[in-house]
Motif scaffolding. Structure first.
Motif, short mmCIF file in Angstrom:
data_model
loop_
_atom_site.label_atom_id
_atom_site.label_comp_id
_atom_site.label_asym_id
_atom_site.label_seq_id
_atom_site.Cartn_x
_atom_site.Cartn_y
_atom_site.Cartn_z
N UNK A 72 0.78 -1.01 -0.04
CA UNK A 72 -0.05 0.07 -0.06
C UNK A 72 0.84 1.28 0.05
N UNK A 73 2.16 1.22 0.44
CA UNK A 73 2.91 2.27 0.70
C UNK A 73 3.72 2.74 -0.77
N UNK A 74 3.64 1.87 -1.80
CA UNK A 74 4.33 2.26 -3.04
C UNK A 74 5.50 2.33 -2.85
N UNK A 75 6.12 3.23 -3.55
CA UNK A 75 7.78 3.30 -3.48
C UNK A 75 8.23 4.84 -3.20
N UNK A 76 9.53 5.11 -3.01
CA UNK A 76 9.90 6.44 -2.77
C UNK A 76 9.86 7.53 -4.13
N UNK A 77 9.38 8.42 -4.01
CA UNK A 77 9.18 9.51 -5.03
C UNK A 77 10.35 10.58 -4.83
N UNK A 78 11.09 10.21 -3.96
CA UNK A 78 12.04 11.48 -3.63
C UNK A 78 13.77 11.10 -4.23
N UNK A 79 13.62 9.94 -5.18
CA UNK A 79 14.84 9.80 -5.93
C UNK A 79 14.79 9.80 -7.28
N UNK A 80 16.09 9.86 -7.86
CA UNK A 80 16.11 10.06 -9.42
C UNK A 80 15.76 9.05 -10.14
N UNK A 81 16.50 7.80 -9.72
CA UNK A 81 16.72 6.41 -10.47
C UNK A 81 15.18 5.92 -10.20
N UNK A 82 14.13 6.27 -10.52
CA UNK A 82 12.92 5.68 -10.18
C UNK A 82 12.65 4.28 -10.27
N UNK A 83 13.28 3.68 -11.69
CA UNK A 83 12.78 2.44 -12.09
C UNK A 83 13.61 1.43 -11.13
N UNK A 84 14.95 1.60 -10.99
CA UNK A 84 15.62 0.85 -9.89
C UNK A 84 15.02 0.85 -8.19
N UNK A 85 14.44 2.15 -8.02
CA UNK A 85 13.90 2.02 -6.63
C UNK A 85 12.62 1.12 -6.60
N UNK A 86 11.94 1.21 -7.97
CA UNK A 86 10.66 0.23 -7.78
C UNK A 86 11.02 -1.09 -7.59
N UNK A 87 11.96 -1.52 -8.52
CA UNK A 87 12.61 -2.96 -8.70
C UNK A 87 13.06 -3.40 -7.18
N UNK A 88 13.99 -2.44 -6.55
CA UNK A 88 14.40 -2.86 -5.20
C UNK A 88 13.40 -2.89 -4.22
N UNK A 89 12.25 -2.11 -4.34
CA UNK A 89 10.92 -1.99 -3.40
C UNK A 89 10.53 -3.47 -3.43
N UNK A 90 10.20 -3.97 -4.88
CA UNK A 90 9.43 -5.22 -4.89
C UNK A 90 10.50 -6.28 -4.39
N UNK A 91 11.76 -6.23 -4.45
CA UNK A 91 12.56 -7.36 -4.00
C UNK A 91 12.69 -7.44 -2.51
N UNK A 92 12.44 -6.00 -1.90
CA UNK A 92 12.57 -5.94 -0.57
C UNK A 92 11.39 -6.66 0.15
N UNK A 93 10.55 -6.61 -0.75
CA UNK A 93 9.14 -7.15 0.08
C UNK A 93 9.08 -8.61 -0.32
N UNK A 94 10.10 -9.28 -0.61
CA UNK A 94 10.37 -10.61 -1.04
C UNK A 94 9.69 -11.04 -2.59
N UNK A 95 9.44 -10.08 -3.10
CA UNK A 95 8.98 -10.34 -4.63
C UNK A 95 10.11 -10.86 -5.55
N UNK A 96 9.40 -11.43 -6.46
CA UNK A 96 10.28 -12.33 -7.53
C UNK A 96 10.16 -11.27 -8.84
N UNK A 97 11.52 -11.11 -9.29
CA UNK A 97 11.80 -10.24 -10.42
C UNK A 97 12.19 -10.85 -11.59
N UNK A 98 11.65 -11.13 -12.68
CA UNK A 98 12.17 -11.81 -13.86
C UNK A 98 12.76 -10.81 -14.99
N UNK A 99 13.97 -11.00 -15.32
CA UNK A 99 15.02 -10.38 -16.08
C UNK A 99 14.82 -10.90 -17.50
#
Length: 318
Positions: free
Chosen positions: A157-184
């Motif tokens: 529900x909190x989403x991801x941080x909007x105070x960063x420049x590299x927003x795609x990396x922030x989104x990916x890292x937020x998913x990983x931090x929550x235990x999500x699976x990322x497919x490259x």
């Protein structure tokens, strides 16, 4: 509708040169899946966009936000108002076809986030320059595209941080931090329109600043210039250039990339590396001075370290 997902386009334009082409693209998309454009453009531009876009496109203003990064504000608005649980997030220059959409969403069966690969089309000289960067990244661990495919609940529900420049990396890292699976998805290629030459030049410093989010990479980029100077009498710069081409060519050949990336792109790797070797040293005073200018704001943080995001998630889960 043929795709079980929603397309989310965060937009903020002050120049409508490509409006007709974007409207044509959206007219194709709405035949395949619901489309939402979250448009932070000035009022006059917003009205022009509404008139140009197909009626089936849902056209929203961003919700009130304190996010410095307008793209993040647009994405979070779209997620709050979503009509599907599978979301295709894409920049305004990304151009999916029907098969690409189906393939990207299909890979969410085994993942919470999918990272496709972008290919510039057409390929003017500055697109090949930027493609060299993508090929080096692809060889060393994966590039960060202008589109991601996401299970909406992967961010919480909190989403991801909007105070960063590299927003795609922030989104990916937020998913990983929550235990999500990322497919490259290195074999899933999505077209991207190249920027104008002027916009390309304006991106140089911002892209160099993004490396602060990956300290080992940034230190390596800082080291390039001193190493080249120290070894110049022994052919060091030439060896570095050849190594850059070899690394980029490795990335070009990975997962069938040779069929979509032009052969000449890897030859631009020394040019991109020289650019980064110089700009890395400009990043240091910018960071000390409070960050880099982006969309009218000064942004200091490139992205949050993954360990910090994991710590915050663990604290929230207790």
């Amino acid at each position: 509708m043929i795709v079980d997902a929603e397309y989310l386009l965060p937009l903020r334009w002050t120049d409508d040169t490509d409006l007709e082409e974007l409207a044509d693209y959206l007219s194709r998309l709405v035949r395949w899946l619901p489309v939402t454009v979250v448009d932070g453009s000035p009022a006059a531009g917003f009205a022009r966009h509404r008139a140009a876009f197909p009626d089936a496109v849902r056209h929203l203003r961003p919700d009130p936000s304190t996010a410095l990064n307008g793209k993040v504000a647009g994405v979070l608005t779209g997620l709050r108002h979503r009509r599907a649980e599978q979301i295709v997030i894409a920049d305004d220059d990304v151009r999916y076809d029907r098969a690409g959409l189906l393939a990207a969403v299909d890979r969410l069966r085994d993942a919470d986030l999918v990272r496709p690969r972008n290919v510039f089309h057409p390929q003017p000289w500055h697109a090949r320059w930027d493609t060299a960067r993508s090929l080096v990244n692809r060889s060393l661990g994966g590039d960060y595209p202008g589109t991601l495919v996401l299970r909406a609940d992967a961010l919480g529900t909190a989403g991801y941080d909007g105070g960063v420049l590299f927003e795609n990396l922030e989104l990916i890292r937020t998913v990983l931090a929550r235990g999500g699976r990322v497919c490259r998805a290195d074999d899933l290629y999505v077209l991207r329109r190249p920027p104008s030459t002027g916009h390309f030049w304006r991106q140089r410093v911002r892209q160099a600043y993004d490396s602060l989010a990956q300290p080992p990479r940034f230190l390596a980029e800082l080291a390039l210039l001193p190493i080249a100077v120290a070894t110049r009498r022994h052919g060091g710069p030439a060896l570095i250039a050849l190594a850059a081409i070899a690394v980029a060519e490795t990335g070009r050949r990975r997962q069938g990339g040779h069929s979509v990336y032009p052969r000449s792109a890897a030859l631009w790797a020394p040019v991109w590396l020289a650019e980064r070797a110089l700009l890395a040293w400009l990043v240091l005073p910018l960071r000390a001075g409070g960050g880099v200018r982006y969309a009218g704001h000064r942004v200091a943080h490139a992205a949050t370290p993954l360990r910090a995001l994991r710590h915050d998630h663990d604290q929230e889960s207790r």
